[in-house]
Design a protein around this motif. Structure first.
Motif, mmCIF file in Angstrom:
data_model
loop_
_atom_site.group_PDB
_atom_site.id
_atom_site.type_symbol
_atom_site.label_atom_id
_atom_site.label_comp_id
_atom_site.label_asym_id
_atom_site.label_seq_id
_atom_site.Cartn_x
_atom_site.Cartn_y
_atom_site.Cartn_z
ATOM 1 N N ARG B 6 0.815 -1.213 0.000
ATOM 2 C CA ARG B 6 0.000 0.000 0.000
ATOM 3 C C ARG B 6 0.851 1.267 0.000
ATOM 4 N NH1 ARG B 6 -4.073 0.212 4.634
ATOM 5 N NH2 ARG B 6 -4.900 1.985 3.483
ATOM 6 N N LEU B 7 1.848 1.356 0.828
ATOM 7 C CA LEU B 7 2.693 2.552 0.865
ATOM 8 C C LEU B 7 4.070 2.252 0.300
ATOM 9 C CD1 LEU B 7 1.804 4.152 4.315
ATOM 10 C CD2 LEU B 7 0.861 4.657 2.054
ATOM 11 N N PHE B 8 4.615 1.098 0.667
ATOM 12 C CA PHE B 8 5.872 0.623 0.086
ATOM 13 C C PHE B 8 5.433 -0.393 -0.962
ATOM 14 C CE2 PHE B 8 9.597 -2.199 -0.055
ATOM 15 C CZ PHE B 8 10.632 -1.285 -0.093
ATOM 16 N N ALA B 189 4.647 -4.159 18.593
ATOM 17 C CA ALA B 189 3.251 -4.592 18.589
ATOM 18 C C ALA B 189 2.434 -3.588 17.781
ATOM 19 C CB ALA B 189 2.724 -4.663 20.016
ATOM 20 N N GLY B 190 1.345 -4.067 17.190
ATOM 21 C CA GLY B 190 0.421 -3.137 16.521
ATOM 22 C C GLY B 190 0.416 -3.177 15.016
ATOM 23 N N LEU B 191 1.228 -4.035 14.384
ATOM 24 C CA LEU B 191 1.241 -4.122 12.921
ATOM 25 C C LEU B 191 0.149 -5.071 12.450
ATOM 26 C CD1 LEU B 191 5.068 -4.503 12.218
ATOM 27 C CD2 LEU B 191 3.739 -2.399 12.518
ATOM 28 N N GLY B 192 -0.589 -4.662 11.423
ATOM 29 C CA GLY B 192 -1.655 -5.507 10.899
ATOM 30 C C GLY B 192 -2.999 -5.057 11.427
ATOM 31 N N MET B 321 5.428 1.317 7.715
ATOM 32 C CA MET B 321 5.120 2.644 7.178
ATOM 33 C C MET B 321 3.669 3.015 7.490
ATOM 34 S SD MET B 321 7.232 2.855 3.572
ATOM 35 C CE MET B 321 6.653 4.522 3.217
ATOM 36 N N LEU B 322 2.770 2.048 7.374
ATOM 37 C CA LEU B 322 1.359 2.330 7.686
ATOM 38 C C LEU B 322 1.183 2.754 9.142
ATOM 39 C CD1 LEU B 322 -0.252 -0.573 5.669
ATOM 40 C CD2 LEU B 322 -0.837 1.837 5.376
ATOM 41 N N GLU B 323 2.031 2.219 10.011
ATOM 42 C CA GLU B 323 1.941 2.597 11.427
ATOM 43 C C GLU B 323 2.902 3.738 11.785
ATOM 44 O OE1 GLU B 323 -0.218 1.363 13.893
ATOM 45 O OE2 GLU B 323 -1.174 0.594 12.067
ATOM 46 N N GLN B 324 3.505 4.327 10.734
ATOM 47 C CA GLN B 324 4.423 5.450 10.953
ATOM 48 C C GLN B 324 5.553 5.057 11.886
ATOM 49 O OE1 GLN B 324 2.184 9.001 11.916
ATOM 50 N NE2 GLN B 324 0.743 8.667 10.253
ATOM 51 N N GLN C 324 1.822 11.857 7.218
ATOM 52 C CA GLN C 324 1.972 11.744 8.670
ATOM 53 C C GLN C 324 1.853 13.105 9.343
ATOM 54 O OE1 GLN C 324 5.409 9.370 9.630
ATOM 55 N NE2 GLN C 324 4.918 7.833 8.115
ATOM 56 N N MET D 1 1.627 7.826 -5.558
ATOM 57 C CA MET D 1 2.054 6.680 -6.357
ATOM 58 C C MET D 1 1.988 7.013 -7.858
ATOM 59 S SD MET D 1 2.926 4.188 -4.411
ATOM 60 C CE MET D 1 2.934 3.993 -2.623
#
Lengths: 330, 330, 330, 330
Positions: B6-8, B189-192, B321-324, C324, D1
């Motif tokens: 999505r971002l990468f 923690a927190g990815l996905g 990247m999605l979680e900054q 961000q 993108m």
């Protein structure tokens, strides 16, 4: 994001103890006959409360159509369906707030959403939302008229005699895992693509959206890793691509090959076991013991087959649409 | 589509016996130091020709940067890298055109692309394109400075002593499958997310883009289906979410939980076994026997670890990247 | 598809004379305080029935939260909001079924959806669904605390004195078009990308989702085509990128440049004019005359500003999240 | 993108003074005959150096096929085409590094990419990359065999006599803007969707990817805002949807209506005017004067028509594929 699919695209929303679980299907062709009666069989199959090992919580689960349906047919606009939550007992959960349950998303959800998540009954993480997946499957199956999709439990607690496996758990007052196999007949060759949009990639992606799934394998699967090539290769027998054996499980190079699609998933034991468990207490900062009450399935695998069929159906409906293979038979 | 993230976001292209294999990475942050030397280790790990059981075909595989790099750093514009094909012998393949090889995409590709596919050396379906995945992994690993990703072969032909498993295949003049395990430490923690963007969904999606993968399991995986809940649940031990055991494999509710991420994949035996195989001949309309020559790996699992690490790296880079969570340490 | 956005992603559904219009926002950060009262101002601004030239149809338009909200804050799960349709008179439309109205989607919808579309009150094509856009804007504006977005009508029927322009239409018993300008202050530099994800591309994409929009121009816009470069270029005055003039409208190279974002849209006259119109009758196969009754706006441009602000807000919220730049001030 | 399209999907990469400009087209059907000769006409039309008012920089611009083409036809795999940069003079740009050019992306790119962008000749922001758009258009036009797309300059510097408008700029030693109109015949009704995927949304999205575009209008466009409904509505004349007038420009409700698709774009005057300009000097922190040398177009609008056609072609090819309207005539 809570979306899946390129042309037949579904979005899910809702919580276990909120107002409803819901789904929007975008990209469904116009003109498909659809009514509440189409949902009865699969919704009933999904419900707990009717067989040994499933939770006594029973929702009526009548689909409430909010958009995209007119005169008994889909309109081509987004189809939104709600399933109301009528039968919830939130107080079961609120008192446990400081004790993250092992195996549940309590801890990870709290980290991710900063404590703002709806924690009642696992909130948005609840198996309750599989009713949305089942609903999407009902619509998708309508598009797949000539395709049959059948998922069955093949193991409970390691036992091929699933009744015995379940009884073992009941006797032990514990929850238990299982294996579910899905077989699809009637698919054309040519669905899926090499690499990222391989049929396995898309199926696996969607399958791991089902709570409690720990693994997926296609065809001979993990057992293939023990074989030699001369044992594993499927000899092609005719110009339609039929093969003598089906170690590949119906997919080669990411693309369906005109043989039965076969895959299996591993379902972990229900996290909410009646057994006492060790965990951490956020308030006291110390170890604590948790005895899960509430209403739960002993063997969540029992409720997986219809969900697995549904997920398989909407993945395949999307692939069929991408290949322009949906026949307008309605 | 040949894209993921999505971002990468990566896009792959190329063929085994065409001009090149290539990759474009869009969304890579600007300022990351990058040079050909960064690719040496993983590209070398991926190459065949240096160990028993791998193909003697060796490409130099120098990355040729075509865009997105300036003064030794990424610019934030799409990063395109080519790997030229210099060492190909297409004639090996052209004579086999009428005989679809069992286990290969010859049949399915022909059905899907109407016979227009580049069939030389499996064309776009070739394992050659895993060099693109490895290249994406090299860049992704740079973004994951504090994360360690390690994949290793744990079984060949069912043997934990992998040398023995391989030797069995060499002795049998056959190809053989294997199991590769991947472990990731240092993830927050927190990815996905719950449901479709669960960490398992995204990892499985990308992993099945690797040719020859037949299954994936997280944590205890298929063995979890035999356990009871009191055995499988991981007791939470502290406020950071560390657990006593790790049956979950580091993911609960689709979200990383601050424990080691663990998953395993099943790799089928190389389809191009030296053993003669039965197949169908499109020209004669009759059964035929195929003796695959050309240069091939006996055990493709031997080349999977670096590819699996790479795939894992770009999935995780995207989630970070999605979680900054990407720290600009460069 | 009825979706927009990469990280702050909205899905709309519903029909004019169905059960409701609705929206799901996926990707909204957790913890944003939100209640029905936040919607009052913009929902009221959008409503017809209160000013000259707008339709007397008035819905209560209370937002009904169906998911994603808990204890007065967003949870991070999909936020679904319904707006019920209570005040509909479908019989106005059913008798017109055989006469496609000029300027409306009756003809194109019928071709596209094979006659299965909900045709009552334009169904899913109705301006009714702009209530969903406005709702998305309310949430997006909450994320854009330091940004001000203001849209105003600058022309009706070509008149800068908009009251006069409107009166002209009332006197002529006809509908009329207008121009709406949107200005945004407080945006950081750096939003948007070169080429396909330019700020103009994303804004224009979303703006043309508003019914009745016929054009968009940024900064000096179409007038720029008459200028010479020395007149049009904006001299940069300081290290923050402030420019002496603002012909560019705040975007250069697809990226915001720290000056006021300015763009204008052209709104066509309401298609449902009180004047009799020529059209084709599907049943008779002949020309027919249509006198539109029902309740309609004379000047739909009057209702565009709050919708344009909303669309702008959710495009910018998404761009801010991608950079961000969303501060968690709540 | 740097991607666009759902089924016919393009990805662009490259820089003005880097190794190349390039494009990957994913989702192109297999079997389309394609060769370098197909590109000659449009690539030549795009080139500067041959007419008054365009830059003397001329690249050979031979398409170099890197993947997806085999035996003179597309294979269905990603089609990658490079255009090498041979004729660059980077030293023109390097000395200007501290002076961001008005109207160019120097300032915004530097903010966004932290100074890591390739600044030579605008780098990735360069009009050089429109060669990629043109190449995508060549392939898309092949899929649109029965559709004609024609873009023409209708105004330069406000003059309908474009030669006169251009001469005015030459005499003034200044750059100048223009208007380009695009007309498409032969489209079926039914392309596009209500709201976010309206034909206008998708076309506008892609059109604003072309550098220097400041506005877009469909049909009567901004002038429609001055009209009354009885003037603007297009009377439907037959069962195929043909209308007496075409104020709508061929799109109603976001969907093509079987009339000529018409839209216009405003092109700003080339930012690189020969006239001296005021700007800011990052090094000195003071105002500075910039005299742009290098090779530039006086009227970039002159080069827009073929790019606009190309962009239109790939948007429409994607919409045609979504409606399953691409006939395999090759």
């Amino acid at each position: 994001m809570n979306s899946f699919g390129r042309l037949f695209r579904i979005h899910i929303f809702g919580e276990s103890h909120g107002a409803c679980a819901g789904i929007t299907i975008d990209g469904c062709p116009a003109g498909v006959p659809l009514g509440a009666e189409d949902f009865v069989t699969d919704i009933e199959r999904r419900k707990g409360g009717q067989q040994k090992g499933t939770t006594p919580r029973v929702e009526d689960d009548l689909p409430i159509f909010k958009s995209g349906l007119f005169n008994g047919r889909t309109t081509g606009a987004p189809l939104t369906i709600l399933f109301e939550n009528n039968n919830t007992r939130s107080s079961d959960y609120e008192k446990q707030r400081s004790i993250p349950r092992p195996g549940h998303a309590d801890f990870t959800a709290s980290v991710k959403f900063g404590g703002h998540e709806d924690y009642r009954g696992s909130g948005h993480f609840s198996g309750r939302l599989t009713v949305c997946l089942v609903a999407a499957g009902v619509v998708a199956k309508k598009l797949l008229a000539s395709v049959s999709i059948n998922a069955t439990i093949t193991r409970i607690g390691g036992e091929a005699d699933t009744e015995a496996g379940l009884q073992k758990a009941i006797d032990a007052k514990d929850s238990v895992g299982g294996i579910v196999e899905c077989r699809v007949n009637g698919l054309p060759a040519g669905l899926g693509e090499p690499f990222f949009d391989s049929a396995e990639s898309l199926l696996a992606h969607a399958v791991f959206a089902i709570p409690a799934i720990r693994g997926i394998e296609f065809g001979t699967g993990f057992a293939a890793a023990q074989l030699m090539g001369s044992q594993h290769n499927d000899a092609i027998e005719d110009g339609e691509g039929h093969t003598r054996t089906n170690h590949a499980g119906g997919i080669v190079g990411g693309i369906t090959n005109n043989n039965t699609l076969v895959f299996r998933v591993a379902v972990k034991p229900t996290s909410s076991t009646p057994q006492a468990q060790q965990t951490y207490n956020w308030e006291t900062g110390e170890q604590d013991t948790l005895a899960v009450r509430g209403r739960h399935d002993l063997c969540i695998a029992l409720r997986v087959p219809v969900v697995l069929e549904a997920v398989t159906a909407f993945v395949l409906a999307d692939l069929m649409m991408l290949e322009q293979r949906i026949r307008r038979i309605w």
